[in-house]
Motif scaffolding. Structure first.
Motif, PDB file in Angstrom:
ATOM      1  N   ASP A 294       5.746  -2.375 -24.054  1.00  0.00           N
ATOM      2  CA  ASP A 294       4.828  -1.514 -24.394  1.00  0.00           C
ATOM      3  C   ASP A 294       4.074  -1.423 -21.936  1.00  0.00           C
ATOM      4  N   ALA A 295       3.517  -2.420 -21.991  1.00  0.00           N
ATOM      5  CA  ALA A 295       3.302  -2.321 -20.520  1.00  0.00           C
ATOM      6  C   ALA A 295       4.039  -2.768 -19.344  1.00  0.00           C
ATOM      7  N   LYS A 296       4.952  -3.474 -19.590  1.00  0.00           N
ATOM      8  CA  LYS A 296       6.242  -3.718 -18.834  1.00  0.00           C
ATOM      9  C   LYS A 296       6.613  -2.856 -18.820  1.00  0.00           C
ATOM     10  N   ALA A 297       7.094  -1.752 -19.320  1.00  0.00           N
ATOM     11  CA  ALA A 297       8.118  -0.334 -19.320  1.00  0.00           C
ATOM     12  C   ALA A 297       7.040   0.985 -18.516  1.00  0.00           C
ATOM     13  N   TYR A 298       5.993   0.410 -18.747  1.00  0.00           N
ATOM     14  CA  TYR A 298       5.121   1.468 -17.659  1.00  0.00           C
ATOM     15  C   TYR A 298       4.878   1.058 -16.600  1.00  0.00           C
ATOM     16  N   GLU A 299       4.929  -0.202 -16.395  1.00  0.00           N
ATOM     17  CA  GLU A 299       4.984  -0.762 -14.879  1.00  0.00           C
ATOM     18  C   GLU A 299       6.500  -0.337 -14.033  1.00  0.00           C
ATOM     19  N   LYS A 300       6.927  -0.780 -14.966  1.00  0.00           N
ATOM     20  CA  LYS A 300       9.100  -0.732 -14.901  1.00  0.00           C
ATOM     21  C   LYS A 300       8.730   0.894 -13.903  1.00  0.00           C
ATOM     22  N   GLY A 301       8.259   1.724 -14.610  1.00  0.00           N
ATOM     23  CA  GLY A 301       8.199   3.415 -14.125  1.00  0.00           C
ATOM     24  C   GLY A 301       7.599   3.431 -12.987  1.00  0.00           C
ATOM     25  N   ARG A 302       6.100   3.054 -12.668  1.00  0.00           N
ATOM     26  CA  ARG A 302       5.103   3.093 -11.674  1.00  0.00           C
ATOM     27  C   ARG A 302       6.175   2.695 -10.797  1.00  0.00           C
ATOM     28  N   GLN A 303       7.152   1.013 -11.094  1.00  0.00           N
ATOM     29  CA  GLN A 303       7.619   0.714  -9.675  1.00  0.00           C
ATOM     30  C   GLN A 303       8.653   2.004  -9.285  1.00  0.00           C
TER      31      GLN A 303
ATOM     32  N   ASP B  93       7.895   4.224  -7.328  1.00  0.00           N
ATOM     33  CA  ASP B  93       7.720   4.439  -5.696  1.00  0.00           C
ATOM     34  C   ASP B  93       8.643   3.848  -5.382  1.00  0.00           C
ATOM     35  N   ARG B  94       9.702   3.581  -5.819  1.00  0.00           N
ATOM     36  CA  ARG B  94      10.967   2.996  -5.283  1.00  0.00           C
ATOM     37  C   ARG B  94      11.850   4.741  -4.456  1.00  0.00           C
ATOM     38  N   LEU B  95      11.909   5.588  -5.696  1.00  0.00           N
ATOM     39  CA  LEU B  95      12.027   6.423  -5.608  1.00  0.00           C
ATOM     40  C   LEU B  95      10.833   7.100  -4.157  1.00  0.00           C
ATOM     41  N   LYS B  96       9.977   7.539  -3.892  1.00  0.00           N
ATOM     42  CA  LYS B  96       9.266   7.992  -3.123  1.00  0.00           C
ATOM     43  C   LYS B  96       9.650   7.680  -1.912  1.00  0.00           C
TER      44      LYS B  96
ATOM     45  N   ALA C 230      12.305   6.148  -0.584  1.00  0.00           N
ATOM     46  CA  ALA C 230      13.788   6.757  -0.614  1.00  0.00           C
ATOM     47  C   ALA C 230      14.125   8.264  -0.426  1.00  0.00           C
ATOM     48  N   LEU C 231      13.533   8.734  -1.089  1.00  0.00           N
ATOM     49  CA  LEU C 231      12.873  10.476  -0.341  1.00  0.00           C
ATOM     50  C   LEU C 231      12.131  10.754   1.103  1.00  0.00           C
ATOM     51  N   ALA C 232      10.493   9.599   1.129  1.00  0.00           N
ATOM     52  CA  ALA C 232      10.895   9.617   2.749  1.00  0.00           C
ATOM     53  C   ALA C 232      11.222   9.420   3.157  1.00  0.00           C
ATOM     54  N   ALA C 233      12.511   8.568   2.854  1.00  0.00           N
ATOM     55  CA  ALA C 233      13.198   8.138   4.406  1.00  0.00           C
ATOM     56  C   ALA C 233      14.371   9.153   5.110  1.00  0.00           C
ATOM     57  N   HIS C 234      14.543  10.363   4.058  1.00  0.00           N
ATOM     58  CA  HIS C 234      15.401  11.737   4.302  1.00  0.00           C
ATOM     59  C   HIS C 234      14.201  12.680   4.768  1.00  0.00           C
ATOM     60  N   GLY C 235      12.230  12.328   4.723  1.00  0.00           N
ATOM     61  CA  GLY C 235      11.529  13.325   5.336  1.00  0.00           C
ATOM     62  C   GLY C 235      11.040  14.536   3.757  1.00  0.00           C
TER      63      GLY C 235
ATOM     64  N   LEU D  73       5.402  13.366  -7.871  1.00  0.00           N
ATOM     65  CA  LEU D  73       5.945  11.872  -8.461  1.00  0.00           C
ATOM     66  C   LEU D  73       5.645  11.018  -8.348  1.00  0.00           C
ATOM     67  N   SER D  74       4.836  10.564  -9.557  1.00  0.00           N
ATOM     68  CA  SER D  74       4.458   9.355 -10.149  1.00  0.00           C
ATOM     69  C   SER D  74       5.280   8.476 -11.372  1.00  0.00           C
ATOM     70  N   GLY D  75       4.370   7.500 -11.825  1.00  0.00           N
ATOM     71  CA  GLY D  75       5.122   6.458 -13.124  1.00  0.00           C
ATOM     72  C   GLY D  75       4.500   7.334 -14.281  1.00  0.00           C
ATOM     73  N   ALA D  76       5.126   7.284 -15.508  1.00  0.00           N
ATOM     74  CA  ALA D  76       4.508   7.848 -15.827  1.00  0.00           C
ATOM     75  C   ALA D  76       4.464   7.230 -17.482  1.00  0.00           C
ATOM     76  N   TRP D  77       3.761   7.340 -18.936  1.00  0.00           N
ATOM     77  CA  TRP D  77       3.725   6.342 -19.558  1.00  0.00           C
ATOM     78  C   TRP D  77       4.532   6.637 -20.536  1.00  0.00           C
TER      79      TRP D  77
END
Length: 77
Positions: free
Chosen positions: A10-19, A22-25, A27-32, A38-42
């Motif tokens: 479960d902890a690994k799944a939660y951390e995957k969501g957070r990561q 962050d990756r999506l943030k 990528a979106l920021a590169a396009h302004g 936007l955040s990791g969720a349970w």
């Protein structure tokens, strides 16, 4: 959720969501584009989740334009 009931999986799944969030943030920021909520969720059923949240219509239009411009040939929405 009580901490003692969270498994290592479960902890690994939660951390995957957070990561992933962050990756999506980044990528979106590169396009302004910024999605403030936007955040990791349970995790759900052992799967990492990302909360996209709400955004203004103009931000959704900018995100749509970026996705449309990079869509593979023949892809339909």
């Amino acid at each position: 959720m009580p901490a003692e009931s969270i498994t290592e999986s479960d902890a690994k799944a939660y951390e995957k969501g957070r990561q992933s969030a962050d990756r999506l943030k980044a990528a979106l920021a590169a396009h302004g584009i910024v999605l403030p909520s936007l955040s990791g969720a349970w995790f759900v059923n052992g799967t990492g989740m990302v909360e996209l949240g709400g955004c203004r219509a103009d931000v959704a239009d900018r995100l749509s334009a970026v996705l449309e411009a990079s869509a593979p040939e023949g892809a339909e929405g």
